[in-house]
Motif scaffolding. Structure first.
Motif, short mmCIF file in Angstrom:
data_model
loop_
_atom_site.label_atom_id
_atom_site.label_comp_id
_atom_site.label_asym_id
_atom_site.label_seq_id
_atom_site.Cartn_x
_atom_site.Cartn_y
_atom_site.Cartn_z
N VAL A 184 5.63 11.30 -6.71
CA VAL A 184 4.39 10.61 -6.58
C VAL A 184 4.90 9.48 -5.49
N TYR A 185 6.06 9.59 -4.65
CA TYR A 185 6.21 8.73 -3.61
C TYR A 185 5.59 9.09 -2.00
N GLY A 186 4.75 8.27 -1.64
CA GLY A 186 4.30 8.42 -0.04
C GLY A 186 2.68 8.64 -0.22
N SER A 187 2.17 7.68 0.83
CA SER A 187 0.81 7.39 0.72
C SER A 187 0.13 8.51 1.59
N GLU A 188 0.74 9.59 2.31
CA GLU A 188 -0.01 10.28 3.22
C GLU A 188 -0.87 11.17 2.39
N ILE A 189 -2.06 11.64 3.07
CA ILE A 189 -3.16 12.39 2.48
C ILE A 189 -2.84 13.28 1.72
N ALA A 190 -1.80 14.16 1.91
CA ALA A 190 -1.60 15.41 1.41
C ALA A 190 -0.58 14.93 -0.26
N ARG A 191 0.05 13.86 0.14
CA ARG A 191 0.62 13.39 -1.42
C ARG A 191 -0.33 12.35 -2.19
N SER A 192 -1.12 11.73 -1.52
CA SER A 192 -1.87 10.53 -2.44
C SER A 192 -1.04 9.90 -3.55
N GLY A 193 0.06 9.44 -3.00
CA GLY A 193 1.15 8.76 -3.81
C GLY A 193 1.05 7.32 -3.77
N PHE A 194 2.25 6.82 -4.17
CA PHE A 194 2.49 5.24 -3.88
C PHE A 194 3.27 4.99 -2.72
N SER A 195 2.81 4.25 -1.70
CA SER A 195 3.64 3.80 -0.59
C SER A 195 4.91 2.94 -1.01
N GLY A 196 5.68 2.64 0.14
CA GLY A 196 6.92 1.58 -0.21
C GLY A 196 6.26 0.25 -0.56
N TYR A 197 5.22 -0.04 0.15
CA TYR A 197 4.66 -1.56 -0.22
C TYR A 197 4.11 -1.68 -1.27
N LEU A 198 3.20 -0.64 -1.88
CA LEU A 198 3.25 -0.61 -3.39
C LEU A 198 4.38 -0.80 -4.33
N CYS A 199 5.22 0.06 -4.03
CA CYS A 199 6.65 -0.43 -4.76
C CYS A 199 6.90 -1.77 -4.67
N GLU A 200 6.94 -2.39 -3.64
CA GLU A 200 7.41 -3.69 -3.53
C GLU A 200 6.58 -4.78 -4.10
N LEU A 201 5.18 -4.35 -4.07
CA LEU A 201 4.09 -5.29 -4.96
C LEU A 201 4.34 -5.07 -6.40
N LEU A 202 4.51 -4.02 -6.91
CA LEU A 202 4.86 -3.80 -8.36
C LEU A 202 5.88 -4.62 -8.89
N ILE A 203 7.12 -4.49 -8.01
CA ILE A 203 8.10 -5.08 -8.70
C ILE A 203 8.20 -6.46 -8.39
N ILE A 204 7.29 -7.11 -7.47
CA ILE A 204 7.00 -8.49 -7.13
C ILE A 204 6.17 -9.18 -8.46
N HIS A 205 5.31 -8.36 -8.71
CA HIS A 205 4.27 -8.75 -9.96
C HIS A 205 4.83 -8.69 -11.17
N PHE A 206 5.79 -7.53 -11.44
CA PHE A 206 6.05 -7.31 -12.84
C PHE A 206 7.67 -7.89 -13.02
N LYS A 207 8.26 -8.27 -11.88
CA LYS A 207 9.61 -8.94 -11.77
C LYS A 207 10.77 -8.11 -11.82
N ASN A 208 10.94 -6.96 -12.62
CA ASN A 208 11.66 -6.01 -12.52
C ASN A 208 11.33 -4.55 -13.08
N PHE A 209 12.14 -3.78 -12.80
CA PHE A 209 11.75 -2.22 -13.14
C PHE A 209 11.43 -1.90 -14.51
N ASP A 210 12.12 -2.39 -15.65
CA ASP A 210 12.08 -2.48 -16.98
C ASP A 210 10.62 -2.70 -17.46
N ARG A 211 10.14 -4.02 -16.83
CA ARG A 211 8.82 -4.59 -17.60
C ARG A 211 7.61 -3.62 -16.69
N LEU A 212 8.01 -3.15 -15.64
CA LEU A 212 6.93 -2.18 -15.13
C LEU A 212 6.91 -0.94 -16.02
#
Length: 426
Positions: free
Chosen positions: A163-191
């Protein structure tokens, strides 16, 4: 967790690679800034992307932005951006997104040099790429070493579940979204815990207004009017939810399960192969989907009963469609108007004595029907006839008459392998 940590250890850049990336980036930035000063161009150079945030995995590209003063017109920054890009990347090639940019290689590392406008927080953007330097500043200001580790871990996890990659054929999560999710939830386990228990949309922050139609709503902290998660499909959100449940349950063995494949499906598989133009995938992929949908509609409307499909884009575009029938019966039922309609008499007159009439007219419930002889019964002939005047996209139309139709049951094609290897996270 050890399984993911082992995957991560294989994908973290070595110190040698990190040093090489830094040296290349610094040299390019110095050269571009020198060019701008020497030519009185009001612009500066900055590195963006995962390398600039230290969240990159192995074999990452370098993204360099030339940010021009907003007083310049768009055509000026595009022209100067290309001139500078070609001067720095001697063998660079021009590519096209919202602005044209130059892409090339330095010491085996891919480098993109992209023009943009310089904006500050809260200022209106001129083009979508203008936000990117602000994204870099935001991430660097809101992460620490532990969070950077977990951002990389999340990227590895998302790659593993496809599910990694924001290109249209993938329609997944970009690197920036990964960064925003960890910033918001503080760590991987909480996410992971949040995703494992999530019902419905993913909304970040959770109290944000649900004003977007997309299944993933992640408010861009740099531009609160923008949904940074707009590209993520519902299917990829579902994959992340299920993978999070698998992670929380400790059943990571499911990720490595190899399903058995039985090709004796009792159906008929055809692969439609068309030339792929030398244009970026984000432009071509929607046209490939359009072609797939058009072929599906033709098959459905003519009674071949399509049941499944797949697309693969490599050197060519390969479209697989599975149908219940490969040849139509000699007769088909043709529905007429309701008997109460004033058109019913005209329908009867039209078919009485018609050489194609096989049975009828007759009444079934409240309508008039006829059984008629099928004029064309083979799939390939019907597809080619109906595609002849179909608009399948401005970049594909010229190759419309060159489509190859292949029996897909045993064909050695990537789309066939992709279709039969379908599993939770493939």
């Amino acid at each position: 967790m050890d399984y993911l940590e082992d995957l991560l250890s294989e994908q973290i850049p070595t110190s040698e690679e990190t040093e090489k990336l830094g040296e290349i980036s610094s040299a390019i930035i110095r050269e571009i800034n020198d060019i701008c000063r020497a030519n009185n161009i009001n612009a500066s150079c900055t590195e963006v992307g995962s390398v600039s945030k230290n969240t990159n995995l192995k074999s990452s590209d370098i993204d360099i932005f030339i940010t021009f003063d907003k007083a310049y017109p768009v055509d000026y920054i595009e022209k100067k951006g290309l001139e500078i890009g070609h001067r720095v990347l001697k063998n660079g090639t021009e590519k096209y997104a919202e602005h044209p940019y130059v892409s090339g290689y330095v010491k085996g590392i891919k480098v993109d040099i992209v023009p943009a406008f310089k904006i500050n927080n809260g200022e209106k953007i001129v083009s979508t790429v203008d936000r990117t330097p602000l994204h870099t500043l935001y991430v660097n200001s809101n992460t620490n070493e532990a969070m950077i580790h977990d951002i990389r871990l999340l990227k590895v996890f998302m790659k593993r579940i496809n599910v990694y990659g924001s290109e249209i054929a993938r329609s997944g999560f970009s690197g920036y979204l990964c960064e925003l999710l960890i910033i918001h939830f503080k760590n991987f386990d909480r996410l992971m815990k949040h995703m494992a228990n999530l019902r419905g949309k993913l909304i970040v922050p959770e109290d944000a207004e649900d004003k977007f139609a997309e299944p993933v709503i992640i408010i861009d902290p740099v531009d609160p009017s923008r949904n940074a998660g707009a590209a993520v499909s519902e299917e990829n959100l579902s994959r992340l939810k299920l993978a999070s449940k698998i992670y929380i349950s400790g059943r990571l063995d499911i990720l490595n399960h190899t399903p058995s494949v039985n090709r004796e499906r009792g159906t008929h598989i055809r692969v439609f192969v068309i030339k792929k133009p030398d244009i970026i995938d984000d432009i071509i992929y929607p046209q490939a989907v359009r072609l797939k949908n058009r072929i599906w509609d033709i098959l459905h409307n003519n009674g071949f009963m399509p049941v499944a499909s797949e697309i693969y884009m490599g050197n060519d575009i390969e479209i697989l469609i599975e149908c219940k029938l490969e040849k139509l019966p000699g007769t088909k039922v043709h529905m007429g108007p309701p008997v109460e309609s004033n058109e019913s008499i005209r329908f009867i007159d039209m078919w009485n004595g018609n050489p194609r009439l096989m049975r009828g007219p007759y009444i079934l419930k409240n309508r008039v029907y006829v059984d008629v002889r099928t004029e064309q019964r083979d799939m390939e002939g019907i597809i080619r006839k109906e595609l002849r005047n179909s608009d399948i996209g401005k970049n594909l139309n010229e190759f419309r008459d060159e489509i190859k139709i292949i029996n897909g049951e045993d064909a050695d094609l990537e789309v066939v392998r992709k279709f039969f290897s379908k599993y939770l996270f493939n």
